[in-house]
Design an enzyme around this catalytic site. Structure first.
Site, PDB file in Angstrom:
ATOM      1  N   SER A   1      31.835  -7.723  -4.935  1.00 34.98           N
ATOM      2  CA  SER A   1      32.838  -7.476  -3.885  1.00 34.98           C
ATOM      3  C   SER A   1      33.462  -8.792  -3.421  1.00 34.98           C
ATOM      4  CB  SER A   1      32.224  -6.703  -2.716  1.00 34.98           C
ATOM      5  OG  SER A   1      31.276  -7.479  -2.037  1.00 34.98           O
TER       6      SER A   1
ATOM      7  N   ARG B   1      14.851 -21.758 -18.805  1.00 41.95           N
ATOM      8  CA  ARG B   1      15.969 -21.937 -17.878  1.00 41.95           C
ATOM      9  C   ARG B   1      17.004 -22.890 -18.465  1.00 41.95           C
ATOM     10  NH1 ARG B   1      16.400 -20.541 -12.831  1.00 41.95           N
ATOM     11  NH2 ARG B   1      14.181 -20.208 -12.533  1.00 41.95           N
TER      12      ARG B   1
ATOM     13  N   HIS C   1      26.335 -17.679   0.921  1.00 40.31           N
ATOM     14  CA  HIS C   1      24.969 -17.236   1.187  1.00 40.31           C
ATOM     15  C   HIS C   1      24.977 -16.399   2.471  1.00 40.31           C
ATOM     16  CE1 HIS C   1      20.664 -17.203   0.927  1.00 40.31           C
ATOM     17  NE2 HIS C   1      20.592 -17.517   2.193  1.00 40.31           N
TER      18      HIS C   1
ATOM     19  N   ASP D   1      20.349 -23.080  -1.871  1.00 37.18           N
ATOM     20  CA  ASP D   1      21.129 -22.742  -0.674  1.00 37.18           C
ATOM     21  C   ASP D   1      21.151 -23.907   0.327  1.00 37.18           C
ATOM     22  OD1 ASP D   1      21.553 -20.134  -1.697  1.00 37.18           O
ATOM     23  OD2 ASP D   1      19.606 -19.508  -0.933  1.00 37.18           O
TER      24      ASP D   1
END
Ligand code: GAR
Length: 224
Positions: free
Chosen positions: A20, A72, A116, A152
């Protein structure tokens, strides 16, 4: 050089889900609010709604499924290779739920931003809304920030607050915060594409003026 003569920025968006926020950025590009173009959308999760949104907007989209990589760094290398093919000016993490390695982040330093769903530095990581409710917070919100190797934890650019209501569930709060996300994320992308934001020694500047450590606060009279 005026903004009008600057070329449109190339924006690449990374997603993991509904997209979104991606949609809010596509809409702002289409309306001309953002002087930029979403050149590609990459998801680390197959078959998510965000990919459908990209396809509908005729934006090249692809999946780099992290589950297919044994480490990773292998995943990050592949992701980096694909991103570089598009040579973006800005990489936007819009609900991208993978932790990126230090090496990866370094490659896109100063041109990668994330949103975030908390008022950072509070509640990095997951379950932000439930954690805010459990702590009895009266305010929650979302923060747009530059991405650094700290989860974050990068320098904050813009944030928006919403009130936490007594009867709120995490889903209620998430919904109200998401509405604000759809305003502040395109706004920051717009500033970035207009070359109004810079990062210097960990300090964010907008139009040459340093912003507070917590980021600018988006003021909206319709907040309830
Ligand atoms: C948004 O609430 C975003 O802030 C959050 O995921 C959601 C994605 O929604 N991101 C994070 O939690 C990243 N740490 P969307 O896919 O509908 O944009």
């Amino acid at each position: 050089m005026t903004n009008d003569t600057k070329s449109a920025s190339q924006i690449l968006v990374l997603i993991s889900g509904s997209g979104s926020n991606l949609q809010s950025i596509i809409n702002a590009c289409n309306s001309g609010e953002i002087r930029g173009k979403v050149v590609a959308v990459i998801s680390n999760v197959p078959q998510v709604k965000g990919l459908e949104r990209a396809a509908k907007a005729k934006i090249p989209n692809m999946v780099v499924n992290h589950q297919r990589y044994s480490s990773r760094s292998e995943f990050d290398d592949e992701l980096c290779k694909i991103i570089n093919r598009f040579n973006p000016d800005l990489v936007v993490l819009a609900g991208f739920m993978r932790i990126l390695s230090k090496d990866f982040v370094k490659k896109f330093e100063h041109k990668m931003i994330n949103i975030h769903p908390s008022l950072l530095p509070a509640y990095p990581g997951l379950n932000t809304h439930q954690r805010a409710i459990d702590a009895g917070d009266r305010e929650a919100g979302a923060t747009v920030h530059y991405v650094t190797s700290e989860l974050d934890g990068g320098p904050c650019i813009l944030r928006a607050k919403v009130s936490v209501h007594l009867e709120d569930t995490a889903a209620d709060l998430a919904k109200r915060v998401l509405e604000r996300e759809h305003i502040i994320f395109p706004k920051v992308v717009e500033w970035f594409c207009d070359r109004r934001i810079t990062l210097n020694n960990g300090v964010v500047f907008i139009d040459g003026v340093s912003v507070p450590k917590a980021g600018l606060l988006f003021e909206d009279s319709s907040e309830h």
